[in-house]
Scaffold this motif. Structure first.
Motif, PDB file in Angstrom:
ATOM      1  N   ASP A  85       0.763  -1.159   0.050  1.00  0.00           N
ATOM      2  CA  ASP A  85       0.049  -0.117   0.109  1.00  0.00           C
ATOM      3  C   ASP A  85       0.805   1.173   0.015  1.00  0.00           C
ATOM      4  O   ASP A  85       0.206   2.379  -0.537  1.00  0.00           O
ATOM      5  N   TYR A  89      -0.310   3.527  -3.075  1.00  0.00           N
ATOM      6  CA  TYR A  89      -1.431   4.763  -2.459  1.00  0.00           C
ATOM      7  C   TYR A  89      -0.711   5.907  -3.100  1.00  0.00           C
ATOM      8  O   TYR A  89      -1.309   6.902  -3.409  1.00  0.00           O
TER       9      TYR A  89
ATOM     10  N   LEU B 256      -2.975   8.095   3.552  1.00  0.00           N
ATOM     11  CA  LEU B 256      -2.658   6.621   4.028  1.00  0.00           C
ATOM     12  C   LEU B 256      -2.442   6.139   5.356  1.00  0.00           C
ATOM     13  O   LEU B 256      -3.152   5.550   5.997  1.00  0.00           O
TER      14      LEU B 256
END
Lengths: 93, 452
Positions: A85, A89, B256
């Motif tokens: 991620d 991301y 995130l």
């Protein structure tokens, strides 16, 4: 972790014999499945990137990072592992 | 599938260009902690803060390890305490400050913000008690940060509060004289203070906020500087585009981390603050970005234009990356915390006047500026008034964090340590404005039609 169990293992350092074997051995010992390997030489440094799946592994990412770092010291390279991620991301919407 | 170059780029940003998440700040509402008995208030506050933030540092460290991205600070912001102190009096305020300090230490955060009040339109009795307690509270505690909002674009400027803050800053400096007046580094005077700002010392948890929330402050001046440096011959439009793309990536990282932290703590995710925040470390400087854009030294002619370009590009890139943008969102230009700014001041390229002009186009304001120890309370108040006016008239947040260091003169150096850095003492205009400051009252809010 959101969604997948995929991690990205990166190896950066001076090229020598046995680096891939060493990293692969650590991953195998911890039951982490390698999905993809690519490597490139960047300004005389070896940069190797592995995509691996931790689903079958009994250790957590923190422990695995520790073991990879230890192997890295042995081989004289820098080995790191991060959750996928962190990369997806940043670059994908 | 991710490309090798993208993976390398991410790693490079983190390992070589100092990309980090500057702060995860947990906002905690204390509105339900009000009580008539000061002991009961302190008890409730302590219980609530330690309960909600008990795992903040642990979870932050966990995410840091997993994603491999450094999270520099884990902090707490609480409801401006003036709202809950009621009739507690000065001693009650001080007891509450100590309670916050202890709670912060227990959960392992280095700062807790919210020893604050908003007095832009006038004072309550509690506001006055709290402001009067500031010098002692800041001297007696280590982790407590305070802020006072003295103006808004809708209410105008409370000049009585501005005058008072000049005196409070002087007294705070005197009480922490043995530690380079460090108490003043924990005190911010605001205009248009945002309710969801994760950055200390000005962080507090506004009344429009939920019970508990996670806000994130991204950083990344090093990454932006390298992006600019990679295009030595590009025109300014192309540079703005490159900064925008870089800000996008930095912000995605912030989002995130924020979402993941909030999820694991079981609290809502609030905002990403798109500020570029420097550190005293070499290569992590906003001033160096300005210099990379082609200005010889930060403070030279061209600086304001370069800073405006930078600030706007960061906001545009960040706004695309996250739909939860808030806080201050603009480049920070604290002097003592930015290696490039320190150098510029020492070289004589950057003075207080230029710094004030720069704050017209970016967030925050005259921040972490050390002044000669003999600067009068009135002059400090006048400096505050000028800076606050820029915020009020331009409908933006501005803040002031001034540190008159006892016994020091312009040109001498002062050391604050850690993230607060070191800085030369800046020269202050020797003409005063005592008469103006002592008039008091309220400067009316500016008209917002008839814009020019």
């Amino acid at each position: 972790m959101s969604g997948t169990n995929r991690i990205i293992v990166t190896v950066i350092g001076t090229d020598r014999v046995g680096i891939i074997a060493g990293v692969a051995q650590v991953l195998a010992d911890n039951n982490v499945n390698i999905l993809d390997i690519s490597q490139t030489i960047l300004q005389e440094f070896l940069v190797m990137i592995m995509v691996a799946d931790m689903r079958g592994s009994k250790v957590d990412l923190s422990t695995l990072k520790g073991r990879l770092a230890e192997k890295g010291r042995e081989l004289g390279v820098r080995i790191d592992a991060q959750h996928e991620d962190a990369f997806t991301y940043m670059h994908r919407i | 599938m991710l490309g090798v170059d993208e993976i390398i780029q991410t790693i490079k940003m983190i390992q070589e260009e100092n990309l980090d998440i500057r702060t995860i700040t947990m906002g905690v509402s204390l509105l339900d902690c009000a009580a008539s008995d000061p002991v009961a208030v302190c008890d409730k506050v302590h219980r609530k803060v330690t309960r909600l933030a008990g795992r903040l540092v642990e979870i932050g460290n966990e995410i840091e390890r997993e994603y491999g991205i450094p999270i520099v600070n884990k902090r707490i912001a609480v409801t401006p305490v003036a709202l809950i102190i009621g009739e507690m009096g000065r001693d009650g305020c001080l007891a509450l400050a100590r309670t916050l300090d202890r709670a912060a230490a227990e959960v392992g955060v280095n700062f807790i913000g919210g020893y604050s009040t908003l007095v832009h339109k006038g004072f309550t009795r509690g506001d006055r008690e709290l402001i009067a307690s500031l010098p002692e509270a800041l001297a007696a505690t280590e982790r407590v940060c305070a802020s006072v909002n003295v103006a808004t674009s809708k209410a105008g400027i409370n000049m009585d509060a501005v005058r008072l803050m000049g005196a409070v800053i002087k007294e705070t400096a005197a009480r922490t004289a043995d530690r380079s007046a460090i108490g003043c580094a924990k005190l911010v005077v605001f205009a248009n203070a945002p309710e969801d700002n994760p950055f200390m010392a000005g962080a507090f948890h506004g009344v429009g906020e939920p019970e508990c929330v996670i806000n994130v402050g991204v950083s990344g001046p090093g990454v932006v500087k390298n992006a600019v440096a990679r295009l030595p011959d590009a025109d300014l439009g192309a540079l703005a585009e490159e900064i925008k793309k870089t800000a996008f990536k930095i912000t995605r990282m912030g989002e995130l981390v924020g979402r993941e932290t909030a999820k694991r703590l079981g609290v809502p995710f609030g905002i990403v603050d798109l500020s570029l925040a420097p550190t005293p470390a070499v290569g992590d400087s906003v001033a160096e970005i300005i210099e990379a854009l082609g200005v010889e030294a930060c403070g030279a002619p061209g600086t304001t234009a370069a800073l405006a370009l930078l600030n706007d590009a960061v906001k545009k890139g960040g706004a695309m990356a996250s739909s939860r943008v808030g806080g201050l969102s603009g480049a920070f230009i604290p002097v003592s915390e930015d290696a490039g700014m320190i150098r510029a001041v020492a070289a004589g390229a950057l003075g207080l006047d230029k710094l004030e002009a720069m704050t017209a186009v970016c967030s925050v304001g005259i921040d972490m500026v050390a002044l000669p120890g003999d600067t009068s309370a009135e002059t400090i108040a006048a400096l505050i008034a000028d800076e606050i006016t820029i915020g009020v008239v331009n409908h933006k947040t501005t803040a002031v964090r001034l540190i008159p260091v006892p016994g020091k003169r312009a040109g001498e150096f002062v050391e604050f340590g850690g993230l607060l850095g070191r800085t030369p003492i800046m020269e202050v205009n020797h003409f005063g404005a005592a008469k103006f400051v002592h008039r008091g009252g309220r400067i009316p809010a500016p008209i917002s039609s008839l814009n020019n």
